[in-house]
Write a protein that holds these residues in place. Sequence first.
Motif, mmCIF file in Angstrom:
data_model
loop_
_atom_site.group_PDB
_atom_site.id
_atom_site.type_symbol
_atom_site.label_atom_id
_atom_site.label_comp_id
_atom_site.label_asym_id
_atom_site.label_seq_id
_atom_site.Cartn_x
_atom_site.Cartn_y
_atom_site.Cartn_z
ATOM 1 N N ARG A 2 64.659 21.850 77.153
ATOM 2 C CA ARG A 2 65.193 22.716 76.122
ATOM 3 C C ARG A 2 66.124 23.743 76.754
ATOM 4 O O ARG A 2 65.837 24.299 77.827
ATOM 5 N N VAL A 4 69.479 26.809 75.721
ATOM 6 C CA VAL A 4 70.283 27.548 74.748
ATOM 7 C C VAL A 4 71.750 27.218 75.001
ATOM 8 O O VAL A 4 72.242 27.398 76.119
ATOM 9 N N VAL A 15 69.557 25.919 70.142
ATOM 10 C CA VAL A 15 68.616 25.419 71.142
ATOM 11 C C VAL A 15 68.516 23.913 70.972
ATOM 12 O O VAL A 15 68.204 23.418 69.882
ATOM 13 N N GLN A 125 69.239 30.084 80.703
ATOM 14 C CA GLN A 125 68.422 30.078 79.498
ATOM 15 C C GLN A 125 68.040 28.623 79.212
ATOM 16 O O GLN A 125 68.419 28.016 78.213
ATOM 17 N N GLU A 127 64.992 25.349 80.756
ATOM 18 C CA GLU A 127 63.713 25.125 81.423
ATOM 19 C C GLU A 127 63.864 24.832 82.914
ATOM 20 O O GLU A 127 62.943 25.094 83.689
ATOM 21 N N ILE A 353 61.804 30.154 73.751
ATOM 22 C CA ILE A 353 63.182 29.663 73.730
ATOM 23 C C ILE A 353 63.660 29.324 72.320
ATOM 24 O O ILE A 353 64.834 29.517 71.988
ATOM 25 N N ASP A 354 62.785 28.848 71.466
ATOM 26 C CA ASP A 354 63.230 28.493 70.117
ATOM 27 C C ASP A 354 63.498 29.709 69.242
ATOM 28 O O ASP A 354 64.089 29.590 68.169
ATOM 29 N N VAL A 356 65.309 32.246 70.421
ATOM 30 C CA VAL A 356 66.445 32.921 71.037
ATOM 31 C C VAL A 356 67.602 33.192 70.071
ATOM 32 O O VAL A 356 68.191 34.274 70.111
ATOM 33 N N ILE A 373 63.023 35.911 77.850
ATOM 34 C CA ILE A 373 62.637 34.600 77.324
ATOM 35 C C ILE A 373 61.554 34.053 78.237
ATOM 36 O O ILE A 373 61.803 33.811 79.423
ATOM 37 N N PHE A 375 58.785 31.139 79.196
ATOM 38 C CA PHE A 375 58.581 29.710 78.983
ATOM 39 C C PHE A 375 57.096 29.372 78.985
ATOM 40 O O PHE A 375 56.287 30.054 79.628
#
Length: 382
Positions: A2, A4, A15, A125, A127, A353-354, A356, A373, A375
Amino acid sequence: MRAVLWEGKPEKVVVKNVPVPTIQRPEDVIVRVTVATICGSDLHIWHGELGGSEVPWIMGHEAVGIVTEIGTAVDTIKIGDKVVIPDAPAAGHIVVDAVRTPLGELGSGSYGLGNGFGLDLGGCQAEYVRVPFADDSLTKIPNDPAINELDYLLLSDIWPTAWECLDFSGFRPGDAVAVFGAGPVGLLCAYSALLRGASAVFSIDHVPLRLELAKTLGAIPIDFTKGDPSAQILAKRKEGVNRCCDCCGSVTSLNGNLERDPDYIMREAVKLASFRGGIGFVGVYFHCPPSQGTPRGDDVPANISFPISDFMSKNLSLSGGFADVKRLWRQLLDLLEGGRAHPSFIVSDEVGIDEVPEAYERFDKKRETKTIIRFPWQDESS
């Protein structure tokens, strides 16, 4: 993984799933990001004012993470190390590996700014991140739940940038300082000035939340909507201040009516600086031509009006640009490890992250001072 993405639509990031980066050179490592940030310069991209000409690209240039894979030529960095990723990785041992970007020579380039700013670096931004010339690019930090990793996270860019603004201004202990802007960089600039022995620090902004936070640090808040900051401060100190620090830049330079005025901060700084004083700037004055990646590039003027006569008559100095964060790491790490500095006080928001895209909107509306952010594997062992 994932990540951004900026797709060239102002006031919008998305995302999506993108390929995980892989080792491309023997000196590379792959880092699994545990915590990243949204930076003020990310907002310039979000507005369509800064970045490469082609879309999409992965956003972000500040992160901490765990090394999961190393190239065959990596020596000092090991799998499982917890590391800070700098906004601009090292160039390596050979000068020809440095990249000449629109922002000057940035080693292997910069994360999160798209094409023209790096060797396919992507952004933080996400993983996972590929780091070139890892031995020279990364700094290891304790993989210990007892430490505040957010303090170390801010070594990626924002704290060294704030520190270097003071250096640009010519700061010396005992100086009085005026900091234009009380966003995250401005707050850390004021904080650093006090940490370094400033006799007085004025924090100039118009957002009550920011000014109140500056006051808690020991800075003197100045609301520029209640009168020109030069007039307000000169009424308190007729000699002015020794150093002025511009942590806003032309694109966020507003006058007392909250209208965009690209020259305003520099005009005020020249009025306010004392004889033989100095002005430092790290705010963005960088112009990108309009393109897919910068549809509003013309919003940042290529030139501003500057009061050169007054500047010369006061024997002032002016210096600024982009900070070399790695150059400052050793002294800032000493402050962290000695317990003398805790820059993470600026963090006000934590998202997954979702979340953002909405976090960008809150940050742009100045409802947050700094967003991180986190994780989902943050608490897992390496």
